[in-house]
Scaffold this active site. Structure first.
Site, PDB file in Angstrom:
ATOM      1  CB  CYS A 249      -4.406   8.426  -0.005  1.00 32.52           C
ATOM      2  SG  CYS A 249      -6.141   8.203   0.367  1.00 32.52           S
TER       3      CYS A 249
ATOM      4  CE  LYS B 233      -3.257   2.875   0.638  1.00 30.67           C
ATOM      5  NZ  LYS B 233      -4.495   3.034  -0.069  1.00 30.67           N
TER       6      LYS B 233
HETATM    7  N1  SAJ Z   1      -2.598  14.540  -8.857  1.00 31.46           N
HETATM    8  C1  SAJ Z   1      -1.783  15.343  -9.630  1.00 31.46           C
HETATM    9  N2  SAJ Z   1      -1.391  14.868 -10.855  1.00 31.46           N
HETATM   10  C2  SAJ Z   1      -1.754  13.631 -11.303  1.00 31.46           C
HETATM   11  C3  SAJ Z   1      -2.570  12.817 -10.505  1.00 31.46           C
HETATM   12  C4  SAJ Z   1      -2.971  13.300  -9.272  1.00 31.46           C
HETATM   13  O1  SAJ Z   1      -1.427  16.461  -9.259  1.00 31.46           O
HETATM   14  O2  SAJ Z   1      -1.369  13.287 -12.418  1.00 31.46           O
HETATM   15  C5  SAJ Z   1      -3.033  15.024  -7.537  1.00 31.46           C
HETATM   16  C6  SAJ Z   1      -4.560  15.091  -7.378  1.00 31.46           C
HETATM   17  O3  SAJ Z   1      -5.066  16.311  -7.862  1.00 31.46           O
HETATM   18  C7  SAJ Z   1      -4.703  14.939  -5.885  1.00 31.46           C
HETATM   19  C8  SAJ Z   1      -3.568  13.965  -5.519  1.00 31.46           C
HETATM   20  O4  SAJ Z   1      -2.645  14.051  -6.575  1.00 31.46           O
HETATM   21  O5  SAJ Z   1      -4.474  16.167  -5.211  1.00 31.46           O
HETATM   22  C9  SAJ Z   1      -3.992  12.533  -5.319  1.00 31.46           C
HETATM   23  O6  SAJ Z   1      -4.975  12.155  -6.277  1.00 31.46           O
HETATM   24  P1  SAJ Z   1      -5.043  10.708  -6.952  1.00 31.46           P
HETATM   25  O7  SAJ Z   1      -6.231  10.681  -7.829  1.00 31.46           O
HETATM   26  O8  SAJ Z   1      -3.733  10.381  -7.550  1.00 31.46           O
HETATM   27  O9  SAJ Z   1      -5.172   9.716  -5.734  1.00 31.46           O
HETATM   28  P2  SAJ Z   1      -6.156   9.579  -4.464  1.00 31.46           P
HETATM   29  O10 SAJ Z   1      -5.442  10.176  -3.297  1.00 31.46           O
HETATM   30  O11 SAJ Z   1      -7.520  10.076  -4.742  1.00 31.46           O
HETATM   31  O12 SAJ Z   1      -6.229   8.001  -4.331  1.00 31.46           O
HETATM   32  C10 SAJ Z   1      -5.016   7.294  -4.168  1.00 31.46           C
HETATM   33  C11 SAJ Z   1      -5.014   6.101  -5.125  1.00 31.46           C
HETATM   34  N3  SAJ Z   1      -3.674   5.518  -5.168  1.00 31.46           N
HETATM   35  C12 SAJ Z   1      -3.020   5.288  -6.318  1.00 31.46           C
HETATM   36  O13 SAJ Z   1      -3.483   5.571  -7.390  1.00 31.46           O
HETATM   37  C13 SAJ Z   1      -1.680   4.649  -6.215  1.00 31.46           C
HETATM   38  C14 SAJ Z   1      -6.035   5.077  -4.673  1.00 31.46           C
HETATM   39  O14 SAJ Z   1      -5.944   3.899  -5.467  1.00 31.46           O
HETATM   40  C15 SAJ Z   1      -5.820   4.724  -3.194  1.00 31.46           C
HETATM   41  O15 SAJ Z   1      -6.780   3.802  -2.728  1.00 31.46           O
HETATM   42  C16 SAJ Z   1      -5.960   5.991  -2.395  1.00 31.46           C
HETATM   43  O16 SAJ Z   1      -4.921   6.890  -2.813  1.00 31.46           O
HETATM   44  C17 SAJ Z   1      -5.823   5.678  -0.926  1.00 31.46           C
HETATM   45  O17 SAJ Z   1      -6.848   5.645  -0.247  1.00 31.46           O
HETATM   46  O18 SAJ Z   1      -4.711   5.395  -0.460  1.00 31.46           O
END
Ligand code: SAJ
Length: 435
Positions: free
Chosen positions: A269, A215
């Site tokens: 997360c 994780k």
């Molecule tokens: N973000 C960026 N650029 C990107 C992707 C995301 O700036 O290209 C930012 C988003 O705007 C946000 C943050 O990163 O602020 C996180 O967003 P996210 O969509 O990447 O992830 P979370 O936090 O919504 O969900 C993540 C997921 N983990 C992964 O993809 C490895 C999800 O599968 C997990 O279950 C979740 O964390 C968790 O609960 O740990």
């Protein structure tokens, strides 16, 4: 193992969907939350958080009688701990003169302690909360053993991370592959039997500490990949080029997949979990620490961009659109949009924030407006901080008629620059400095 009755401790973004899904698949589920307001809201037919589709599933689960909610656990065959593990606000660690954040394990500790009086021979306990490596073995097992029962002999204990994406939780809960790490192989098998109730993805068995690492490695990898995208945006800005075009072209390479720059990384997360690895071994994690700091400093980079667009921040009025941590969710935790708005206000700007998913959020020091026209009143610039679907569809002539502002600052590449320029706006994009 066959399960008829389970307790889910923590009715947040993960616990509530998990509890209602188990209930939908026929188990008797007691959903437990120490927050009486949460219990009251659910008992009165309300919902304290937004996730697409969740209302329907929760309503059906409560109506069927399979889901009940309570402030304390009760005897059951399995207990799932899905409580928050934020970082500590009262204490940081320090390594080589730089601070790092530490996990706050109070809620996990309290949940494990609440299970102790009800734990019986043959029960299964699963920790789902994202936790520092070895938490299941070193923190949870000793607490549960206060019951007089022996871990792995008298009861089963597992770590099984939730990996669902906010916004798609209900689908991913069922369809994603699941990792179940047992403190013994028999524990892992018991965990598999429980999740097989509804998980359609493959269920992979391993040991508890490996599952914890899986994780943390997933979210840390994503954090580092976003950090490099943000750093590339800073470089593009310095070199007077366009990061969005550069990323599009680089991603044509068959083995390159650069993520999207933006105002930073938020949520409960990805902005938190990498610190759990840092805290466990600061001397082994220089890359992880740097990536965290790059992403945490990205709001400052946005403030520079706004300053460049407006000349000065002092006395300027900015309509800041979006406060959630990412598009189309209502979650404001650790949101870089909130941090950006606060920095702008601290620099002397008047910031009118509008978050359509939580227009009435209570954020000390920030002014929230109930709708878009109010946010735009008297604004010198529109600052897009979150790529919500409804913002992408904003109509430039419509905004022109609503407001006298001329400057658009887009931190997420959400607005079609050409359309806005045609309508007479000046558009500034993060990572696109073609002045
Ligand atoms: N973000 C960026 N650029 C990107 C992707 C995301 O700036 O290209 C930012 C988003 O705007 C946000 C943050 O990163 O602020 C996180 O967003 P996210 O969509 O990447 O992830 P979370 O936090 O919504 O969900 C993540 C997921 N983990 C992964 O993809 C490895 C999800 O599968 C997990 O279950 C979740 O964390 C968790 O609960 O740990």
């Amino acid at each position: 193992m066959k399960f008829n009755k389970i307790c889910v401790l923590g009715l947040g973004y993960i616990g509530l969907p998990t509890a209602s899904t188990f209930a939908a698949y026929g188990l008797q589920v007691v959903g437990v939350d120490i927050n009486r307001q949460v219990i009251r809201t659910l008992q009165n037919g309300g919902l304290h958080l937004y996730e697409p589709g969740l209302r329907t599933v929760v309503e059906a689960a409560l109506k069927s009688g399979n889901l009940t909610v309570a402030p304390q656990p009760e005897p059951a065959e399995a207990f799932i701990i899905a409580v928050p593990t934020p970082f500590r606000h009262d204490q940081t660690g320090e390594y080589q003169g730089l601070p790092y954040k530490k996990a706050d394990m109070k809620a996990v500790t309290a949940a494990a302690e609440a299970i102790v009086p009800h734990l019986q021979k043959g029960n299964l306990v699963v920790l789902e909360s994202t936790s520092p490596p070895r938490t299941t073995i070193d923190l949870v097992a000793p607490i549960l053993e206060k019951s007089g029962l022996k871990t792995g002999q008298d009861f089963y204990l597992c770590y099984s991370p939730e990996r669902v994406l906010p916004g798609q939780i209900l689908r991913e809960l069922i369809e994603n592959a699941r990792v179940v790490g047992g403190i013994t192989p028999e524990s892992a098998q018991a965990g598999r039997d429980l999740y097989a109730t509804f998980v359609k993805g493959e269920i992979h068995l391993t040991d508890a500490t490996t599952a914890e690492m899986v994780k943390l490695m997933e979210n840390t990898t994503r954090d580092i990949n976003i950090a490099i995208a943000n750093e590339f945006a800073r470089l593009a800005d310095r070199f007077g080029t366009n990061i969005w075009e550069a990323i599009r072209l680089a991603n044509l390479h068959p083995r390159i997949d650069i993520l999207t720059p933006g105002p930073g990384v938020g949520g409960h997360c990805i902005s938190v979990d990498p610190w759990f690895l840092v805290e466990s071994a600061p001397e082994l994690t220089p890359l992880i620490q740097t990536a965290r700091r790059v992403n945490d400093s990205q709001p400052g980079f946005v403030v520079d961009l706004v300053q460049r667009a407006l000349g000065t921040l002092e006395g300027k009025c900015i309509a800041a659109l979006g406060l959630s941590y990412k598009p189309d969710v209502d979650d404001l935790r650790e949101s870089p949009a909130v941090e950006t708005a606060r920095l702008l206000a601290a620099a002397g700007a008047q910031v009118h924030c509008y978050e359509p998913f939580k227009p009435e959020a209570d954020l000390p020091g920030l002014t929230l407006t109930p709708d878009l026209p109010t946010a735009l009143e008297g604004a010198d610039a529109l600052l897009l901080l979150v790529n919500h679907t409804q913002f992408r569809r904003l109509d430039p002539p419509g905004i022109r008629d609503l407001s006298g502002l001329k400057v658009i600052i887009d931190t997420v590449n959400g607005l079609p620059a050409g359309d806005w320029e045609t309508a007479g706006f000046r558009i500034f994009r993060l990572g696109d400095n073609q002045e």
